[in-house]
Write a protein that holds these residues in place. Structure first.
Motif: not given
Length: 293
Positions: A106-116, A264-276
């Motif tokens: 989610g982080c990688v895909a969201g960042l790619a979409v945002l910057l492109i 998408l980045i926000v969701v990815g970061v939230l998921v990662l933070s909880r997965a840790v």
């Protein structure tokens, strides 16, 4: 030059992640503290590898900021979070749960979409003092307000989020000052770099951001601190890039994919933070355990 800046930024994020992971790995096997801990760590190869990673990250970030807009470089440092997890998990003999991999994606895909979609452009290395004064007042004021609100007690998650937001603002301001100082070095040499006020300002704000980050991680759960830290850095950096250096992003209908990428980045970061918090320990082999002890 923007493509080169992106490459340097990704390399900086990866280097910082490697450096942080190796430093934590070295420190995790010691029970000492203070200067005795530092004296012990400097003799450990893992810690020295970590320091090399941190130094390389600073160099890569400087090169990225000289060659590209702040609005491009700082959001790319979001990749440090998934990089750190990918490196630290096997290094610490731990396994990232499946939800963590979804967070990385989610982080990688969201960042790619945002910057492109945003396509940051129009980078400049310098800004007049008339722009710096309000930017410094607003950023430092926001940091002070967040620290005061966090110091009044309340739930640990709220305190962690406020302190992380203050650290994120400090990180973004540090990057803006570093961009200006690096531009001075590239244009007028080392002597002018030492004479620029931005050189000493980015050192001070950088130290303040690190102190605030350590307090944020101590105050509450990572799931509360990490989103504020990651998203706050990108948002404030984007604002400073536009306000200070005249950088521009695409607007109009491009705002739709930009918002989607950001969410998408926000969701990815939230998921990662909880997965840790649910990382599983992988038993080390007997030979490896013996070598570590």
């Amino acid at each position: 030059m923007i493509e080169l800046a992106a490459v340097f930024a990704v390399a900086g994020a990866a280097s910082n992640a490697v450096g942080t992971a190796f430093q934590r790995r070295a420190a995790s096997t010691s029970s000492r503290g203070g200067f005795r801990l530092l004296a012990e760590l400097v003799r450990r190869p893992f810690w020295m590898i970590g320091m090399c990673g941190v130094i390389c990250a600073a160099l890569f970030q400087s090169l990225a900021l000289v060659n590209g807009p702040l609005a491009l470089v700082q959001p790319l440092f979001i990749l440090e979070l998934p990089f750190a997890l990918l490196v630290a998990a096997p290094l610490m003999h731990k396994r990232l749960p499946r939800s963590g991999w979804w967070g990385v994606g989610g982080c990688v895909a969201g960042l790619a979409v945002l910057l492109i979609a945003a396509a940051p452009h129009g980078a400049g290395a310098h800004a007049p003092l008339t722009r710096w004064v309000p930017a410094l007042c607003l950023c430092l004021g926001a940091m002070a307000a967040a620290v005061l609100l966090a110091g009044r007690g309340g739930p640990p998650a709220r305190r962690a989020a406020l302190l992380a937001a203050a650290s994120a603002t400090g990180n973004a301001l540090t990057a803006a000052l570093l961009k200006s100082a690096s531009g001075t070095f590239a244009d007028r040499g080392f002597t002018a770099f030492l004479g620029a006020w931005q050189t000493y300002a980015f050192a001070l704000t950088g130290v303040a951001a690190v102190v605030l980050l350590e307090n944020a991680l101590q105050a509450g759960p990572l799931a509360a601190a990490q989103p504020a830290l990651t998203i706050g850095d990108a948002v404030v950096s984007l604002t400073l890039g536009i306000a200070l250096f005249g950088e521009r992003i695409r607007t109009g209908w491009w705002l739709v994919p930009e918002v989607c990428g950001g969410l998408l980045i926000v969701v990815g970061v939230l998921v990662l933070s909880r997965a840790v918090q649910h990382i599983a320990v992988v038993p080390a082999a007997p030979k490896q355990r013996h070598a570590e002890t």
